[in-house]
Enzyme design. Structure first.
Site, PDB file in Angstrom:
ATOM      1  N   GLY A   1      -4.079  -4.682   0.556  1.00  0.00           N
ATOM      2  CA  GLY A   1      -5.512  -4.407   0.511  1.00  0.00           C
ATOM      3  C   GLY A   1      -5.810  -2.926   0.640  1.00  0.00           C
ATOM      4  O   GLY A   1      -6.179  -2.445   1.711  1.00  0.00           O
ATOM      5  N   TYR A   2      -5.662  -2.209  -0.454  1.00  0.00           N
ATOM      6  CA  TYR A   2      -5.935  -0.769  -0.454  1.00  0.00           C
ATOM      7  C   TYR A   2      -7.230  -0.470  -1.240  1.00  0.00           C
ATOM      8  O   TYR A   2      -8.218  -0.013  -0.685  1.00  0.00           O
ATOM      9  CB  TYR A   2      -4.787   0.002  -1.126  1.00  0.00           C
ATOM     10  CG  TYR A   2      -3.535   0.191  -0.310  1.00  0.00           C
ATOM     11  CD1 TYR A   2      -3.274  -0.552   0.835  1.00  0.00           C
ATOM     12  CD2 TYR A   2      -2.581   1.128  -0.708  1.00  0.00           C
ATOM     13  CE1 TYR A   2      -2.095  -0.363   1.557  1.00  0.00           C
ATOM     14  CE2 TYR A   2      -1.409   1.323   0.011  1.00  0.00           C
ATOM     15  CZ  TYR A   2      -1.164   0.566   1.138  1.00  0.00           C
ATOM     16  OH  TYR A   2      -0.002   0.767   1.826  1.00  0.00           O
TER      17      TYR A   2
ATOM     18  N   GLU B   1       8.548   3.463  -2.434  1.00  0.00           N
ATOM     19  CA  GLU B   1       8.598   2.962  -3.807  1.00  0.00           C
ATOM     20  C   GLU B   1       9.506   3.829  -4.651  1.00  0.00           C
ATOM     21  O   GLU B   1       9.060   4.506  -5.565  1.00  0.00           O
ATOM     22  CB  GLU B   1       7.188   2.920  -4.412  1.00  0.00           C
ATOM     23  CG  GLU B   1       6.343   1.798  -3.850  1.00  0.00           C
ATOM     24  CD  GLU B   1       5.049   1.619  -4.631  1.00  0.00           C
ATOM     25  OE1 GLU B   1       5.139   1.330  -5.835  1.00  0.00           O
ATOM     26  OE2 GLU B   1       3.977   1.779  -4.036  1.00  0.00           O
TER      27      GLU B   1
END
Ligand SMILES: Cc1cc2nc3c(=O)[nH]c(=O)nc-3n(C[C@H](O)[C@H](O)[C@H](O)COP(=O)(O)OP(=O)(O)OC[C@H]3O[C@@H](n4cnc5c(N)ncnc54)[C@H](O)[C@@H]3O)c2cc1C
Lengths: 399, 381
Positions: free
Chosen positions: A128-129, A245
């Site tokens: 939830g960004y 990432e």
């Protein structure tokens, strides 16, 4: 310099190949071969299978944490062999993103609550960004978390909650203070998706799929104990997660698999009384993307296994994301093009197991155009390619 | 030279634009394409009443005698509004096949019915193995005592489900890639031995797989005057060039819509405390989009204004070059529209992605850009 894998990586490669051949369920491979993904209960089952192989559900984790304790090179080989052998991805949100952040920033209680469950694949996560008005400018986010005793009360809305409709938990960024710089006053909270006051609205993508959602928070109460890291200093946690990432952002091996499928399609598709693969122009297009992919593959390997290893990689990682998505998009576009008129039928149902009508056109007619359309997302999400270029311009070129 | 529209043409264009704005807003469009038959029958009757179906047909056959420019204007507005209807299948493909391939009698009987909206057509010319080669026809029509027997498989036939009659290419002689020996037949959509598999297309359109298994037609159902059997390839090429002109205009309409909607978005959406349009990197991208729209527009004129020239090579080169240029530019513009919108450009609820889908389907119809490049080279050598 040495371009070959080490012996322990080669050994692992054989093991993973055998696993893919003998143990990965056929229906999972089928989804991957149709350029699709598994989701929901299938993801849980997949994570459980991987866990039982010896912590493969958390490929980056040490033995002490219950992971396989692989070298970076072995982790690289693992991702690669899964992709090359039509196995699904390892869901990234859990062991790849929030897990390491809990290890780094989490209280003992959070670690005990979540780490074993993440490892065993018992929890599916969503991220939830983004918000309707905070995409590229993520730090401007406004969904608020207001302290009320030993709870935070959340109000506002998150946009693009991918897999939210399958997720048990969300890791999200919330505004706890609006008085200073926008990066200050952001707090990371772990939110149980069953908490009252949370509502999900599906967002369909234009290819017709449902993978993402808008999430609404209406006085949602989250225990203060579910905070990850310091209050107001969540941006540090977010940046830490972003830095993880590293592996697979370029999707090189996935693209190699898609490219192999494209070549098969070009061999099967008729053209000018012969086969499409004999059409020099189309063959050139395939070879061009193959060589671009090779250059990208070596660049990724060079960045990962250069001096200092993956930990030394900085903003140049942005390049892998940009080129990786461009190549991916090119391959799916060529795949749709290869089918000619048979890229047009919209018949996704003919890919389902047990479909017993005669299919329209060759099998790829069921997915080729859809996957081309869907892949347009990759240059937009995880930091759009424009934002990645801004990062390179600033952090690598010093402009 | 004069590239301006006449007063009547301007009025015509504006009336189509008004229809699209008032009766075909995006949410209505989405509701229509989600259900069979994929369009509103009342709209089709309006098209007939307003003279749009008759616009490009000759006066001798119940038409209004307009030029290809009227067809272009119609298609452009359809492209802007993502209008899905059997117009292309019936008027551009079907009626042109009759007009350019039919006998005097066939034209007099059938074309007025098209103009009045009483007859819907489809054109079955492509086959699973033919890709974009119009001469690649494996479907056969074998002569029998009183007519022909048709056998074969036609693929991705646009709007066959709503057609009353289907114009079918079939071989009366020669091997499957022989330019000679191809004829066109009018087949009743309900003919015995014709099996249809209907499906939606990616862009909300409709198409079908048609299997002909001993379908019988009379000698009078072959298009053309007696003695013209086996000579239909030039007719098919001409019809497809008309279709190319139409979809190029449609794609260009779609491009302009993407341009306008994206430009508006860049002027209003703010990130980092300023509008997206204030970032120079995006300004340059948007300028590229604009230039591609202008170039495509020019090539639409190229093909439209050469549609009726007698020299098939001149016409073919215009069509090939337009399909190539419009196709490449439309693809870029469609992709950029999505990208510059960011995440919201990926959503089903916004038109922007649907333009990319329509553009992509147009590119894979009647010869993709790669095919047209080759064709242009052949026609130029
Ligand atoms: C399918 C999908 C799944 C997603 N999943 C998730 C998820 O699970 N969780 C989550 O939090 N988010 C998710 N996202 C959101 C994604 O991260 C955002 O879409 C992305 O950050 C872009 O933000 P935006 O959509 O608001 O576009 P905007 O920020 O409005 O950008 C619009 C365009 O402007 C460009 N732009 C913006 N600023 C600049 C600049 N300074 N210079 C040059 N160009 C600029 C962008 O690159 C883009 O092309 C997902 C998005 C999609 C499409």
């Amino acid at each position: 310099m040495e371009i070959a894998y080490r012996p322990e990586s080669e050994a692992l490669r054989e093991e993973i190949r055998a696993f893919c051949r003998d143990e990965v369920p056929e229906e999972f491979k089928r989804a991957v071969r149709h350029e699709g993904e598994i989701e929901g209960e299938d993801s849980r089952r997949w994570l459980r299978m991987l866990y039982e192989k010896g912590g493969w559900s958390a490929p980056g984790w040490s033995r002490e944490l219950g992971g396989p304790g692989w070298t970076y090179e072995q982790q690289y080989v693992f991702e690669r062999e899964l992709a090359l052998n039509d196995a699904p991805r390892v869901p990234l949100f859990g062991a790849g993103m929030i897990g390491p952040a809990i290890i780094e920033f989490g209280s003992r209680a959070l670690q005990e609550q979540f780490l074993p469950a993440i490892l065993k694949g018992e929890i599916l996560w969503c991220q939830g960004y983004s918000e309707p008005n905070s995409g590229s400018d993520l730090a401007s986010l406004q969904t608020s978390a207001v302290r009320d005793g030993d709870h935070y009360v959340l109000n506002g809305t998150k946009m693009w909650t991918s897999d939210g409709h399958h997720a048990d938990w969300m890791f999200g960024l919330f505004r706890t203070d609006n008085s200073g710089k926008k990066q200050h006053g952001i707090t990371v909270l772990l939110v149980d998706m069953r908490t009252p006051g949370i509502e999900l609205r599906p967002i369909l993508t234009f290819d017709g799929g449902h993978e993402t959602n808008q999430t609404f928070f209406d006085d949602v109460r989250v225990p203060v104990g579910n905070r990850l890291g310091e209050e107001h200093l969540g941006w540090t946690v977010a940046k830490y997660i972003l830095g993880l990432e590293r592996f697979g952002t370029a999707e090189v091996s996935r693209s190699q698999s898609s490219l192999a499928r494209l070549k098969r399609i070009a061999r099967d598709q008729p053209s000018s009384g012969g086969r499409l693969v004999d059409d020099e122009d189309f063959a050139d297009a395939i070879t061009e993307v193959e060589l671009e992919l090779r250059a990208l593959e070596l660049t990724e390997q060079r960045f990962l296994f250069g001096p200092g290893g993956p930990d030394a990689m900085g903003a140049e990682a942005s390049m892998l994301k940009i080129r990786g998505t461009e190549v991916q998009q090119r391959i799916t576009e060529l795949t749709a093009e290869a089918l000619g008129y048979y890229s047009q039928p919209f018949v996704p149902e003919q890919l389902a197991e047990g479909y017993n009508e005669e299919p329209v056109g060759p099998t790829p007619a069921g997915y080729a155009a859809r996957s081309y359309f869907n892949m347009r997302k990759t240059s937009i999400y995880s930091g759009s390619n424009e934002i990645q270029k801004n990062i390179i311009a600033k952090a690598v070129l010093g402009l | 030279m004069d590239f301006s529209l006449s007063e009547e043409q301007t009025i015509f264009r504006d009336s189509v634009a008004r229809f699209v704005a008032e009766e075909y807003p995006f949410d209505r469009r989405q509701a229509l394409v989600a259900e069979e038959p994929g369009y509103d029958g009342a709209h089709w009757r309006r098209f007939a009443e307003l003279g749009w179906l008759a616009a490009t047909l000759p006066e001798d056959y119940g038409g209004l005698g307009g030029t290809p420019v009227e067809g272009m204007l119609l298609a452009e507005q359809f492209g802007r509004g993502l209008v899905m209807s059997p117009y292309l299948a019936t008027v551009v493909l079907g009626a042109n096949a009759i007009l350019h391939g039919g006998s005097e009698d066939q034209k007099r009987t059938l074309l007025p019915q098209v103009a009045e909206g009483r007859l819907k057509l489809a054109f079955a010319f492509a086959e699973p193995q033919s890709r974009y080669d119009l001469n690649d026809v494996a479907t056969t029509a074998r002569g029998e005592k009183s007519g022909y027997r048709i056998d074969g498989h036609k693929g991705v036939v646009f709007h066959a489900a709503s057609a009353d009659r289907i114009v079918v290419s079939a071989r009366t002689a020669g091997d499957s890639r022989d330019p000679d020996g191809i004829s066109l037949f009018l087949v009743d959509a309900k003919a015995e031995g014709l099996e249809a598999r209907h499906y939606p297309t990616q862009d909300g359109g409709r198409a079908s797989e048609l299997r002909f298994d001993g379908v019988r037609v009379g000698a009078e159902d072959r298009l053309g005057e007696p003695g013209t059997e086996g000579s239909a390839l030039p007719v098919i090429e001409r019809v497809i060039d008309h279709a190319i002109a139409s979809v190029c205009a449609e794609a260009t309409g779609a491009m302009w819509a993407v341009y306008e909607q994206t430009l508006t978005y860049l002027k209003t959406r703010e990130q980092f405390g300023r509008t997206l349009g204030s970032f120079q990197a995006l300004q340059h991208r948007m300028v590229d989009v604009y230039m591609k729209c202008e170039l495509a527009q020019s090539m639409v004129y190229e093909v439209t204004l050469h549609l009726d020239v007698p020299d098939a090579v001149v016409r073919g080169r215009a069509a090939a070059s337009a399909k190539y240029e419009v196709g490449r530019n439309a693809r870029d513009v469609g992709q950029e529209g999505v990208q510059l919108h960011g995440g919201i450009g990926m959503t089903f609820d916004l038109p922007i992605g649907h333009y990319l889908k329509r553009i992509t389907m147009i590119n894979s119809s009647f010869g993709d850009p790669r095919h047209q490049l080759r064709r242009y080279q052949h026609l130029s050598s």
